[in-house]
Scaffold this active site. Structure first.
Site, PDB file in Angstrom:
ATOM      1  N   CYS A 189     150.807  23.575  30.374  1.00 36.19           N
ATOM      2  CA  CYS A 189     152.210  23.542  30.810  1.00 36.19           C
ATOM      3  C   CYS A 189     152.806  24.926  30.729  1.00 36.19           C
ATOM      4  O   CYS A 189     152.574  25.629  29.765  1.00 36.19           O
ATOM      5  CB  CYS A 189     152.997  22.688  29.825  1.00 36.19           C
ATOM      6  SG  CYS A 189     153.302  21.056  30.424  1.00 36.19           S
ATOM      7  N   GLN A 228     127.932  27.860  26.999  1.00 38.26           N
ATOM      8  CA  GLN A 228     128.160  26.557  26.358  1.00 38.26           C
ATOM      9  C   GLN A 228     126.857  25.843  26.008  1.00 38.26           C
ATOM     10  O   GLN A 228     126.865  24.866  25.264  1.00 38.26           O
ATOM     11  CB  GLN A 228     128.993  25.641  27.272  1.00 38.26           C
ATOM     12  CG  GLN A 228     130.447  26.050  27.386  1.00 38.26           C
ATOM     13  CD  GLN A 228     131.250  25.843  26.111  1.00 38.26           C
ATOM     14  OE1 GLN A 228     130.895  25.040  25.243  1.00 38.26           O
ATOM     15  NE2 GLN A 228     132.333  26.577  25.970  1.00 38.26           N
ATOM     16  N   ALA A 274     127.547  34.204  20.629  1.00 40.12           N
ATOM     17  CA  ALA A 274     127.184  33.654  19.319  1.00 40.12           C
ATOM     18  C   ALA A 274     128.192  32.650  18.763  1.00 40.12           C
ATOM     19  O   ALA A 274     127.807  31.674  18.121  1.00 40.12           O
ATOM     20  CB  ALA A 274     126.999  34.796  18.320  1.00 40.12           C
ATOM     21  N   HIS A 275     129.498  32.873  19.003  1.00 40.47           N
ATOM     22  CA  HIS A 275     130.476  31.997  18.334  1.00 40.47           C
ATOM     23  C   HIS A 275     130.471  30.571  18.886  1.00 40.47           C
ATOM     24  O   HIS A 275     131.097  29.691  18.311  1.00 40.47           O
ATOM     25  CB  HIS A 275     131.882  32.609  18.354  1.00 40.47           C
ATOM     26  CG  HIS A 275     132.610  32.550  19.656  1.00 40.47           C
ATOM     27  ND1 HIS A 275     133.571  31.612  19.910  1.00 40.47           N
ATOM     28  CD2 HIS A 275     132.530  33.320  20.767  1.00 40.47           C
ATOM     29  CE1 HIS A 275     134.076  31.825  21.130  1.00 40.47           C
ATOM     30  NE2 HIS A 275     133.446  32.854  21.671  1.00 40.47           N
ATOM     31  N   THR A 308     127.593  51.770  19.215  1.00 39.25           N
ATOM     32  CA  THR A 308     126.866  51.573  17.956  1.00 39.25           C
ATOM     33  C   THR A 308     126.582  50.093  17.745  1.00 39.25           C
ATOM     34  O   THR A 308     127.477  49.255  17.898  1.00 39.25           O
ATOM     35  CB  THR A 308     127.703  52.134  16.780  1.00 39.25           C
ATOM     36  OG1 THR A 308     127.913  53.519  17.043  1.00 39.25           O
ATOM     37  CG2 THR A 308     127.008  51.952  15.445  1.00 39.25           C
TER      38      THR A 308
HETATM   39  N1  PLP Z   1     131.614  31.394  29.633  1.00 42.11           N
HETATM   40  C1  PLP Z   1     131.887  30.152  29.221  1.00 42.11           C
HETATM   41  C2  PLP Z   1     131.290  28.990  29.939  1.00 42.11           C
HETATM   42  C3  PLP Z   1     132.727  29.939  28.120  1.00 42.11           C
HETATM   43  O1  PLP Z   1     132.991  28.685  27.713  1.00 42.11           O
HETATM   44  C4  PLP Z   1     133.272  31.075  27.456  1.00 42.11           C
HETATM   45  C5  PLP Z   1     134.208  30.891  26.321  1.00 42.11           C
HETATM   46  O2  PLP Z   1     134.920  29.918  26.222  1.00 42.11           O
HETATM   47  C6  PLP Z   1     132.942  32.367  27.928  1.00 42.11           C
HETATM   48  C7  PLP Z   1     132.112  32.483  29.016  1.00 42.11           C
HETATM   49  C8  PLP Z   1     133.467  33.593  27.243  1.00 42.11           C
HETATM   50  O3  PLP Z   1     132.758  33.825  26.055  1.00 42.11           O
HETATM   51  P1  PLP Z   1     133.343  34.777  24.897  1.00 42.11           P
HETATM   52  O4  PLP Z   1     134.401  34.012  24.210  1.00 42.11           O
HETATM   53  O5  PLP Z   1     132.174  35.056  24.016  1.00 42.11           O
HETATM   54  O6  PLP Z   1     133.819  36.029  25.557  1.00 42.11           O
END
Ligand code: PLP
Length: 386
Positions: free
Chosen positions: A334, A189, A210-211, A247
């Protein structure tokens, strides 16, 4: 249709346009396998090298300390399952508020008779205190018979994904090293959002994805300080210096490097913009007369707000916001029988009537003051009309 308002940047972020443009050639024309020796692989190979160097420079590392993975989950699993040597007796110290990628990887290890897991408590802001870690490490040693090949790992996240709390990583790493443990941090994060220097933090292993910083999905990296004992998680080919087979995903790696560089170059500018939006959101909430409290907000990630509305139902808020074209998240989920409060809110001892009404708003660099105005207006409509 009205433009959606995306305020869930802790879940994922929009792809940086420069990253997208940089990826295109490696998907379309320069698709050679970077591990092949012929001319057609020369450009992908060179770009892979450059991307590694760019990423390393963004976190104060050396290029050969960066290992590409499929994202945060894989980086966390690798660090937790493969530190030390396979035959070692292992102990992991982690916190109660880690992401499930860490917690479940630890649980998996727990099934192994040669591994013990200690989950450290946090305070009401979600902080893991260095003295709590210190005491736990001493207690663990005195409780155990001395074993000759014991390896210890401390895994504490840099910033929490639900409440945004930034942990005192430098101090925690110091405690870990004094007890000869390897220190891992899940920085998923934080990377690209707050300045990070692995030398300054003193960490041995660091996970990133990366995302979360406007790069593509399904790609990330693990920083491994030179000399840190770690064995491969994925076995196969000789890629990543025989440490991570498969790869190389050149297009995504190139996109990740461009996105990280762009975010790091503008880190202060983005932070100022996001903090301004955050201030506006709080001012509008205060003006509205809605009753709410904040979680983990003393030292936290910019833009990540965990807000509790007493006696309200976070799931219902999320669904109504969704119908209005606004994306946010909750701290409670929920199912058909009951509302399950998140492990993070439980760990900070948030009372149930607050936890069940907790939402997460995570603002990013692409959000605007208009987004914040619409978001608060929607909250007001939902919460004050009930
Ligand atoms: N660690 C934390 C603190 C995250 O917030 C997340 C994803 O929400 C992850 C690990 C997992 O990352 P990824 O979605 O790239 O597998």
């Amino acid at each position: 249709m009205k433009k959606p308002i995306y305020a869930d940047n802790a879940a994922t972020t929009a792809l940086d346009i420069d990253a997208f443009e940089a990826m295109k050639p490696y998907l379309l024309s320069e698709y050679g396998n970077a591990s092949q020796p012929y001319f057609f692989s020369r450009t992908p190979k060179r770009e892979l090298k450059e991307a590694r160097a760019t990423i390393a420079s963004c976190i104060g590392a050396q290029p050969d300390e960066i290992f590409f993975t499929s994202g945060g989950t894989e980086s966390d699993n690798w660090a937790i399952k493969c530190f030390g040597s396979p035959s070692d007796v292992r102990t992991i110290f982690t916190s109660q508020i880690e992401h499930h990628a860490v917690l479940n990887a630890c649980d998996h290890q727990f099934g192994n008779s040669k591994c013990a897991v200690v989950r450290l408590p946090v305070d009401s802001e979600g902080i893991v205190s260095p003295s709590v870690l210190h005491d736990a490490m001493i207690e663990e040693v005195s409780n155990r018979a001395v074993v000759s090949c014991e390896t210890k790992l401390v895994s504490i996240m840099l910033a929490n994904n639900e409440i945004g709390t930034i942990e005192p990583i430098k101090e925690l790493a110091d405690v870990a090293h004094k007890r000869r443990a390897i220190f891992h941090t899940d920085a998923v994060q934080a990377v690209g959002h707050i300045p990070i220097d692995v030398q300054d933090l003193g960490v041995d292993l660091l996970s990133a994805s990366a995302h979360k910083f406007n790069g593509p999905k399904g790609i990330g990296f693990l920083y491994v300080r030179k000399g840190t004992l770690l064995f491969p998680y994925l076995n196969g080919g000789a890629q990543e210096r025989e440490m991570r087979a498969g790869t190389e995903n050149v297009a995504s790696i190139v996109g990740m490097a461009v996105a990280l560089k762009n975010n790091c170059d503008a880190i202060e500018q983005n932070r100022a913009h996001i903090q301004k939006l955050e201030k506006l959101l709080i001012a509008l909430l205060d003006e509205s007369g809605m009753q709410y409290s904040r979680n983990g907000w003393q030292n936290k990630l910019p833009g990540l707000l965990s807000l509790s509305f007493p006696g309200k139902d976070a799931e219902a808020i999320l669904h109504r916001m969704d119908l209005m074209g606004i994306c946010i998240s909750t701290g409670a989920a929920c199912n058909s029988v009951h509302t399950e409060v998140s492990h993070v809110l439980k760990a900070i001892n948030l009372e149930d009537y607050l936890a069940k009404g907790t939402i997460r708003i995570s603002l990013g660099k692409n959000n605007t003051a208009d987004d914040v105005q619409s978001l608060t207006l929607a909250l007001k409509k939902i919460l004050l009309s009930e």
